[in-house]
Design a protein around this motif. Structure first.
Motif, PDB file in Angstrom:
ATOM      1  N   LYS A   1     -16.641 -10.662 -16.786  1.00 46.07           N
ATOM      2  CA  LYS A   1     -15.468 -11.388 -16.294  1.00 46.07           C
ATOM      3  C   LYS A   1     -14.708 -12.087 -17.426  1.00 46.07           C
TER       4      LYS A   1
ATOM      5  N   GLY B   1     -13.686  -5.616 -16.641  1.00 45.39           N
ATOM      6  CA  GLY B   1     -14.141  -4.361 -16.035  1.00 45.39           C
ATOM      7  C   GLY B   1     -12.993  -3.397 -16.207  1.00 45.39           C
TER       8      GLY B   1
ATOM      9  N   GLN C   1       0.834  -1.200   0.000  1.00 47.65           N
ATOM     10  CA  GLN C   1       0.000   0.000   0.000  1.00 47.65           C
ATOM     11  C   GLN C   1       0.869   1.250   0.000  1.00 47.65           C
TER      12      GLN C   1
ATOM     13  N   LYS D   1      -4.158 -10.989 -14.360  1.00 41.07           N
ATOM     14  CA  LYS D   1      -5.105 -11.615 -13.447  1.00 41.07           C
ATOM     15  C   LYS D   1      -6.323 -12.127 -14.200  1.00 41.07           C
TER      16      LYS D   1
ATOM     17  N   THR E   1     -14.372  -5.986  -0.275  1.00 42.09           N
ATOM     18  CA  THR E   1     -13.840  -5.588  -1.585  1.00 42.09           C
ATOM     19  C   THR E   1     -14.924  -5.642  -2.649  1.00 42.09           C
ATOM     20  N   GLY E   2     -14.554  -5.134  -3.806  1.00 46.36           N
ATOM     21  CA  GLY E   2     -15.446  -5.234  -4.963  1.00 46.36           C
ATOM     22  C   GLY E   2     -15.511  -6.659  -5.498  1.00 46.36           C
TER      23      GLY E   2
ATOM     24  N   LYS F   1     -10.475 -13.235 -13.674  1.00 46.28           N
ATOM     25  CA  LYS F   1     -11.643 -13.180 -12.797  1.00 46.28           C
ATOM     26  C   LYS F   1     -12.771 -13.992 -13.397  1.00 46.28           C
TER      27      LYS F   1
ATOM     28  N   ARG G   1      -4.935  -8.894 -20.549  1.00 50.62           N
ATOM     29  CA  ARG G   1      -6.134  -9.569 -20.036  1.00 50.62           C
ATOM     30  C   ARG G   1      -6.745 -10.412 -21.149  1.00 50.62           C
TER      31      ARG G   1
ATOM     32  N   ASP H   1     -10.816  -7.439   2.765  1.00 50.52           N
ATOM     33  CA  ASP H   1      -9.429  -7.005   2.662  1.00 50.52           C
ATOM     34  C   ASP H   1      -9.052  -6.308   3.968  1.00 50.52           C
TER      35      ASP H   1
ATOM     36  N   ARG I   1     -15.046 -10.282  -1.177  1.00 51.31           N
ATOM     37  CA  ARG I   1     -14.288 -10.822  -0.052  1.00 51.31           C
ATOM     38  C   ARG I   1     -13.821  -9.690   0.847  1.00 51.31           C
TER      39      ARG I   1
HETATM   40  C1  SRM Z   1      -9.387  -4.208  -3.033  1.00 53.69           C
HETATM   41  C2  SRM Z   1     -10.038  -3.863  -4.374  1.00 53.69           C
HETATM   42  C3  SRM Z   1     -10.857  -2.570  -4.266  1.00 53.69           C
HETATM   43  C4  SRM Z   1     -11.823  -2.582  -3.124  1.00 53.69           C
HETATM   44  O1  SRM Z   1     -11.568  -1.887  -2.173  1.00 53.69           O
HETATM   45  O2  SRM Z   1     -12.854  -3.249  -3.246  1.00 53.69           O
HETATM   46  C5  SRM Z   1      -9.050  -3.658  -5.477  1.00 53.69           C
HETATM   47  C6  SRM Z   1      -7.827  -3.108  -5.277  1.00 53.69           C
HETATM   48  C7  SRM Z   1      -6.822  -3.068  -6.176  1.00 53.69           C
HETATM   49  N1  SRM Z   1      -6.973  -3.254  -7.506  1.00 53.69           N
HETATM   50 FE1  SRM Z   1      -8.700  -3.719  -8.434  1.00 53.69          FE
HETATM   51  N2  SRM Z   1      -9.515  -4.081  -6.674  1.00 53.69           N
HETATM   52  C8  SRM Z   1     -10.663  -4.737  -6.454  1.00 53.69           C
HETATM   53  C9  SRM Z   1     -11.555  -5.141  -7.400  1.00 53.69           C
HETATM   54  C10 SRM Z   1     -11.473  -4.822  -8.748  1.00 53.69           C
HETATM   55  C11 SRM Z   1     -12.521  -5.039  -9.705  1.00 53.69           C
HETATM   56  C12 SRM Z   1     -13.915  -5.586  -9.403  1.00 53.69           C
HETATM   57  C13 SRM Z   1     -14.018  -7.087  -9.514  1.00 53.69           C
HETATM   58  O3  SRM Z   1     -13.028  -7.831  -9.475  1.00 53.69           O
HETATM   59  O4  SRM Z   1     -15.176  -7.530  -9.653  1.00 53.69           O
HETATM   60  C14 SRM Z   1     -12.017  -4.603 -10.933  1.00 53.69           C
HETATM   61  C15 SRM Z   1     -12.709  -4.578 -12.313  1.00 53.69           C
HETATM   62  C16 SRM Z   1     -12.880  -5.952 -12.877  1.00 53.69           C
HETATM   63  C17 SRM Z   1     -11.744  -6.442 -13.747  1.00 53.69           C
HETATM   64  O5  SRM Z   1     -10.596  -6.529 -13.296  1.00 53.69           O
HETATM   65  O6  SRM Z   1     -12.007  -6.757 -14.920  1.00 53.69           O
HETATM   66  C18 SRM Z   1     -10.674  -4.126 -10.672  1.00 53.69           C
HETATM   67  C19 SRM Z   1      -9.813  -3.614 -11.633  1.00 53.69           C
HETATM   68  C20 SRM Z   1      -8.477  -3.337 -11.410  1.00 53.69           C
HETATM   69  C21 SRM Z   1      -7.534  -2.976 -12.430  1.00 53.69           C
HETATM   70  C22 SRM Z   1      -7.861  -2.772 -13.929  1.00 53.69           C
HETATM   71  C23 SRM Z   1      -7.749  -4.041 -14.671  1.00 53.69           C
HETATM   72  C24 SRM Z   1      -8.013  -3.855 -16.142  1.00 53.69           C
HETATM   73  O7  SRM Z   1      -7.954  -4.877 -16.849  1.00 53.69           O
HETATM   74  O8  SRM Z   1      -8.263  -2.742 -16.603  1.00 53.69           O
HETATM   75  C25 SRM Z   1      -6.270  -2.853 -11.804  1.00 53.69           C
HETATM   76  C26 SRM Z   1      -4.912  -2.508 -12.428  1.00 53.69           C
HETATM   77  C27 SRM Z   1      -4.197  -3.708 -12.979  1.00 53.69           C
HETATM   78  O9  SRM Z   1      -4.476  -4.859 -12.618  1.00 53.69           O
HETATM   79  O10 SRM Z   1      -3.321  -3.501 -13.819  1.00 53.69           O
HETATM   80  C28 SRM Z   1      -6.501  -3.138 -10.415  1.00 53.69           C
HETATM   81  C29 SRM Z   1      -5.511  -3.145  -9.417  1.00 53.69           C
HETATM   82  C30 SRM Z   1      -5.766  -3.138  -8.090  1.00 53.69           C
HETATM   83  C31 SRM Z   1      -4.643  -3.054  -7.071  1.00 53.69           C
HETATM   84  C32 SRM Z   1      -3.960  -4.371  -7.055  1.00 53.69           C
HETATM   85  C33 SRM Z   1      -3.683  -1.909  -7.363  1.00 53.69           C
HETATM   86  C34 SRM Z   1      -2.309  -2.087  -6.743  1.00 53.69           C
HETATM   87  O11 SRM Z   1      -1.459  -2.603  -7.456  1.00 53.69           O
HETATM   88  O12 SRM Z   1      -2.155  -1.700  -5.597  1.00 53.69           O
HETATM   89  C35 SRM Z   1      -5.385  -2.756  -5.765  1.00 53.69           C
HETATM   90  C36 SRM Z   1      -4.734  -3.489  -4.640  1.00 53.69           C
HETATM   91  C37 SRM Z   1      -5.657  -4.019  -3.581  1.00 53.69           C
HETATM   92  C38 SRM Z   1      -5.012  -4.645  -2.406  1.00 53.69           C
HETATM   93  O13 SRM Z   1      -4.035  -4.144  -1.869  1.00 53.69           O
HETATM   94  O14 SRM Z   1      -5.521  -5.680  -1.981  1.00 53.69           O
HETATM   95  N3  SRM Z   1      -7.817  -3.418 -10.218  1.00 53.69           N
HETATM   96  N4  SRM Z   1     -10.395  -4.260  -9.348  1.00 53.69           N
HETATM   97  C39 SRM Z   1     -10.885  -4.977  -4.978  1.00 53.69           C
HETATM   98  C40 SRM Z   1     -10.355  -6.355  -4.613  1.00 53.69           C
HETATM   99  C41 SRM Z   1     -11.203  -7.463  -5.063  1.00 53.69           C
HETATM  100  C42 SRM Z   1     -10.723  -8.768  -4.485  1.00 53.69           C
HETATM  101  O15 SRM Z   1     -11.376  -9.249  -3.552  1.00 53.69           O
HETATM  102  O16 SRM Z   1      -9.712  -9.308  -4.938  1.00 53.69           O
END
Ligand code: SRM
Ligand SMILES: Cc1cc2nc3c(=O)[nH]c(=O)nc-3n(C[C@H](O)[C@H](O)[C@H](O)COP(=O)(O)OP(=O)(O)OC[C@H]3O[C@@H](n4cnc5c(N)ncnc54)[C@H](O)[C@@H]3O)c2cc1C
Ligand code: SF4
Ligand code: FES
Lengths: 118, 841
Positions: free
Chosen positions: B690, B709, B559, B672, B597-598, B674, B748, B603, B601
């Motif tokens: 997804k 997404g 973080q 990743k 989280t989104g 999903k 992706r 976090d 689950r």
């Molecule tokens: C924690 C969370 C937000 C929240 O507060 O809810 C989150 C947090 C982060 N997301 Fe996310 N995403 C979270 C759900 C999502 C979702 C919703 C979903 O999964 O349904 C999406 C859109 C769906 C998708 O991915 O298709 C999402 C799209 C992204 C993206 C854009 C990916 C893309 O293809 O455009 C990134 C950036 C990346 O991966 O390069 C990202 C990257 C990140 C990172 C890993 C950024 C980073 O490197 O620090 C964040 C770190 C979280 C951590 O420390 O745990 N996150 N992120 C959600 C964790 C879900 C889980 O339980 O694992």
């Protein structure tokens, strides 16, 4: 001429897995200390040291970054916002106006040692 | 010379293009004023439909108030020009403002034609032209189940796509006997109709809407002239456009018989100080309903005003589109209207491909073409037609799939095009201009786009643009580089094969085999991921440790203040109260910020490096596993409660989600992955966004793939319907591993699918027919990965050597004093780092 402080023992060389870093406490300062060894079979170990504080993210994290090589020079990429700093000069690759401190480091009888450059 | 005052009526795509050209090239000579009837400056009408799929009004904007201010353009929003006094050379606006001009430019565009059907003026009856229209349609959709588009032309089908995306049962009603009557011939129209029906949109041709009255099962009923009817909740009229020429009419400018402001080759109307450009202008008795000709007119006026006198000479109306996912293209004289022309067609009804070419009398010059179902030939053929390139082999060779003759007919490729060939028709950029730009240093697509503007309109020319660029580069002796990075001269796919075939197990060995130097931020994590996808060793093995990117490195997401987040796996989102309580207790004990989280689950944020093993031990002891929130690997499989609780559920979606999550957990992939499983078509688990989406049907499961997404959301595409559990898993196994093998780094599945030659069809052939004969191997590989799964945290905790790295200092037990928390909404929040950037010098 730079005045030099005394060498200070930090840890055993094998405490630092090759091509990764650790954070050392040098009299209250956080120093990122790296153990480099070329992946090619004939590589020899060397250590490099810079400040652990990442000026961009303002967190003490550089020791946990990824080491990268470009034209025989080694850099540390910040684990947070990915800016790279030269391990010899401390200069930031992405923004020339930013640089971080470097420290003298060496391997002495299997021990890694640091000293400050004033 | 004093500055001339140019007033532009209408700030649509063409009006704006004109202003931009005039002010960037000649800002000192002109004072520009524009009136804009809409509430915002020009936006990309061509991309209008993307407003429903993620683009905001700001994303679509072509101009911002700041830019206009900077360019010195005076603009009036929400103001219609209501009168022109051509003698006094003034215009008056709806608010009474009167402004004089030296030159007037009418760029008022067109309005959607709504036939005089009784009942057309009701709340849920719309047109499709402006952002406001789209807002209104979306509002209606919220209270609707069924939607009808009247008009089966290009725009009508686009509107139908929008209704479908809004979740309505969609119908298209067309007066003519076929769809897209202007562009397609009978054969093409039929095939398009078939394809669109297959997608669940009902097409009714030869229907003349007589009236719209109250409905029984829906809000309205449309009565047709033939006595039949259709019930619907919403109607969108898309029955053609009409030029907005009323201002010109009142100012007594010359109009065409059926409307349109008559202009000459300089785009001047019958008044020597009034120009007209875009969709309101009539040239050679033609209205051009596309942006490219409008841009060409804008260019003409700029040149006329500045004394260079470039004439407007008409424009090509060829188009290539993807309508409801079906590729459609039409080139030149598609209907074969030229005297003595000869047509040839090719129909593959099995895969749904229709191609027709129209050749001149000699059979050597292509005059026109129609493509439905597969428009890959469009770019090539358009160039053949536009440049009248002689084709030597018999014309039918152009049509036949992959035979030698075809290759020699067209593989001359971009090299055969003259420098004058127009590559980007939206922005009128020729091959010569592109090559010059490449020579001058624009050696990647983005650079080329920004310095020539080519490709910044509809984007349809980008494949051809890339070909021209690559051809030019190789002419200059630059080889096209798709190597991973400066340390490896191979693409990710090639490296993957090298590692697999030579059974390479370490970075050292790979560098020795085919690399140079010592690795970087690109190749190290990429190779680590490939090694993991193949051999599945623990990511913190000594050999692999130095390759891991930040998050894998300490098995947690770092973080902003250097602390980590902790995400236990909660398969399918299902959690026992005991585990829920434990998570709460641990969070409380270590004072961690807790958030749902989104991804269904929990976090826990703010754990310090040295705390990670202690916290994970508590979880692992209780049977919880790592959630791989840090890995480029399977994240969550979202679920809904399905038929175990929900009254609508038709399958046990929760069990399936848990099964999938446990099957694929931990597998490292290029990016990743999903998944989600919904228990019925209501889709509460959002499976269609997804990478792998599964939706229950009465008979089994529908599998969707390639959804996303994030930054560029994409709907997943239906891959297979009504399949049973075993088939579902088999398909996912194969596609997942095929993705792992062939995708680029950090790609992706959505982007991978887009770049996969042959797309969905090809992938279906690979999976259903084992076209590459690798399915068994892929499944075997997948099974190996499943069998060798380990909870990375559990293994780490069992290994004291690995745990040594989890302390802040190597030579002290102190912790990082720069980690400071404040309290926000009763939880911790990091405070030590401020975002502003200070030099350390
Ligand atoms: C924690 C969370 C937000 C929240 O507060 O809810 C989150 C947090 C982060 N997301 Fe996310 N995403 C979270 C759900 C999502 C979702 C919703 C979903 O999964 O349904 C999406 C859109 C769906 C998708 O991915 O298709 C999402 C799209 C992204 C993206 C854009 C990916 C893309 O293809 O455009 C990134 C950036 C990346 O991966 O390069 C990202 C990257 C990140 C990172 C890993 C950024 C980073 O490197 O620090 C964040 C770190 C979280 C951590 O420390 O745990 N996150 N992120 C959600 C964790 C879900 C889980 O339980 O694992
Ligand atoms: C959904 C959709 C998809 C399309 N897809 C494509 C495509 O793929 N390819 C393609 O080439 N074309 C496409 N088009 C057509 C393209 O958008 C038009 O050709 C283009 O916008 C024409 O530009 P214009 O400036 O002439 O008219 P417009 O963009 O309509 O601009 C005219 C502007 O003038 C304003 N105006 C009118 N009268 C007055 C007045 N008296 N005072 C002040 N302001 C006034 C109007 O409000 C409007 O904002 C599409 C159109 C739509 C609606
Ligand atoms: S998707 Fe269907 S089964 Fe699942 S919760 Fe929603 S309505 Fe119920
Ligand atoms: S042809 Fe539309 S952007 Fe080039």
């Amino acid at each position: 001429m730079n005045s030099k402080a005394k060498w200070i023992d930090i840890c055993q060389l094998h405490d630092i897995p090759t091509n990764t870093g650790v954070c050392a406490d040098l009299q209250g300062q956080q120093v990122a200390l790296f153990h480099l060894r070329s992946y090619k079979s004939d590589g020899e170990s060397q250590v490099k040291a810079v400040a652990n504080f990442d000026p961009f993210s303002k967190a003490n994290v550089l020791s946990r970054g990824l080491i990268t090589e470009q034209q025989d020079k080694y850099y540390i990429a910040s684990p947070l916002l990915k800016q790279q700093f030269c391990l010899d000069s401390g200069l930031c690759e992405q923004d020339e106006s930013v640089s971080i401190r470097t420290f003298d480091s060496r391997i002495h009888r299997g021990l890694v040692q640091l000293r400050e450059v004033f | 010379m004093s500055r001339q005052k140019v007033v532009v009526v209408g700030n649509g795509m063409v009006g704006h293009h004109f202003i931009k050209q005039l002010s960037t090239e000649h800002s000192d000579d002109f004072e520009i004023v524009t009136f804009c009837e809409e509430s915002r400056l020009a936006y990309d009408r061509v991309m209008l439909t993307s407003y429903y799929t993620g683009n905001s009004a700001d994303d679509l904007a072509l101009a911002t108030p700041e830019q206009y201010d900077q360019m010195g353009v005076e603009y009036y929003l929400n103001q219609q020009v209501s009168a022109i006094d051509a003698a006094a050379k003034t215009v008056t606006s709806s608010t009474g403002l009167c402004i004089s001009y030296d030159k007037l430019v009418l760029a008022t565009g067109s309005f959607p034609f709504v036939p005089p059907v009784p009942g057309k003026e009701q709340a849920h009856i719309h047109v499709y032209r402006t952002l406001e229209d789209l807002d209104a349609i979306a509002m209606s959709a919220k209270s609707s189940k069924v939607g009808v588009v009247i008009g089966g032309g290009l725009l009508g089908l686009e509107a139908a796509n929008a209704l479908k995306q809004l979740g309505l049962k969609t119908h298209v009603v067309e007066f003519a006997p076929r769809l897209m009557a202007v562009q397609l011939d009978q054969g093409g129209g039929e095939l398009l109709k078939q394809k669109i029906c297959d997608l669940g949109v009902e097409v009714h041709t030869q229907k003349n809407t007589k009236e719209i009255v109250f409905g029984e099962s829906c809000r309205y009923r449309m009565n047709f002239a033939d006595g039949s009817y259709l019930e619907t909740d919403t109607v969108v009229f898309s029955a053609g456009i009409r030029p907005r020429d009323n201002l010109a009419r009142e100012a007594q400018l010359k109009l065409g018989e059926r409307g349109g402001i008559v202009i000459n080759d300089q785009c001047l109307s019958s008044d020597p100080d009034i120009y007209s450009i875009g969709e309101c202008a009539l040239w050679d008795n033609k209205i051009f309903g596309l942006v490219a000709p409008g841009y060409a007119m804008a260019k003409t006026v700029v040149s006329h005003l500045t004394g260079t006198e470039k004439a407007f000479k008409g424009a090509d109306m060829s188009t290539k589109l993807k309508l409801l996912g079906v590729e459609v293209a039409s080139i030149g004289d598609a209907q074969g209207n030229t005297e003595d022309s000869q047509s040839y067609s090719f129909i593959d009804s099995a895969t749904g491909i229709y191609k027709k070419i129209v050749m001149d009398q000699s059979g050597k010059i292509l005059l026109g073409a129609v493509l439905v179902g597969d428009s890959t030939d469009y770019g090539q053929w358009l160039q053949l037609a536009l440049n009248k390139i002689e084709i030597n082999p018999p014309p039918e060779y152009l049509l036949l799939p992959q035979i030698e003759g075809k290759i020699s007919a067209t593989s001359t490729g971009v090299d055969a095009l003259p420098d004058s060939a127009q590559i980007c028709s939206c922005l009128d950029v020729s091959k010569g201009q592109l090559c010059e730009a490449v020579v001058a240093g624009a050696t990647d697509i983005n650079a080329l786009k920004s310095c020539t503007s080519a490709g910044t309109g509809c984007g349809g020319c980008i494949p051809l643009l890339t070909q021209v660029m690559n051809a030019q580069l190789s002419k200059q002796g630059v080889s096209i580089d798709n190597s991973l990075c400066r340390h490896f001269n191979y693409s990710r796919t090639q490296l993957f094969d090298i590692i697999r075939v030579k059974e390479i197990r370490s970075f050292n060995a790979l560098l020795d085999d085919c690399g140079a130097g010592d690795g970087c931020e690109i190749c190290k994590p990429a190779v680590a991921s490939m090694l993991a996808s193949l051999w599945n060793e623990h990511v913190l093995e000594t050999e692999l440790l130095s390759l891991q990117d930040t998050n894998d490195n300490f098995l947690g997401n770092m973080q902003k203040n250097g602390t980590y987040s902790i995400v236990p796996r909660i398969p399918g989102g299902e959690l026992t109260p005991e585990h829920l309580i434990l998570i709460g207790e641990v969070a409380k004990e270590y004072r961690l910020y807790t958030k749902i989280t989104g991804g269904q689950r929990i976090d826990l944020f703010g754990a310090q490096l040295h705390q990670l093993p202690h916290i994970w031990k508590r979880f692992v002891d209780a049977g919880l596993e790592t959630g791989h929130a840090y890995g480029k690997s399977l994240r969550t499989v979202k679920s809904c409660v399905g038929d175990s609780w929900c009254r609508y559920g038709v399958q046990d979606s929760t069990s399936m989600a848990i099964l999938l999550e446990q099957r694929y957990r931990g597998i490292r992939s290029p990016h990743k992955v999903k998944m989600a499983v919904s228990g019925c078509a209501r889709e509460c688990a959002e499976a269609q966004s997804k990478d792998f989406g599964v939706i229950a049907t009465e008979k089994g499961w529908n599998l969707y793939i390639g959804g996303n997404g994030g930054m560029r959301p994409r709907h997943a595409q239906l891959f297979a319907s009504d399949i049973d559990d075993r088939t579902l898993i088999r398909y996912i196994d194969i596609i997942y591993m095929f993705y792992v093998r062939t995708a680029d780094r950090l790609q992706r599945t959505s982007v991978w699918m887009e770049n996969l030659e042959g797309g969905l069809d090809y992938l279906q052939q690979v999976v259903f027919a084992d076209k590459l004969a690798i399915n068994d191997e892929l499944i075997c590989q997948m099974e190996h990965l499943i069998d060798t799964y380990q909870c990375e945290w559990k293994t780490t905790l069992e290994n004291p050597a690995k745990l040594k790295r989890f302390s802040h200092f190597i030579n002290s037990d102190k912790t990082d004093d720069n980690i400071i928390f404040s309290t926000v909404r009763q939880q911790i929040s990091p405070t030590n780092n401020t975002p502003e950037l200070a030099s350390q010098r």
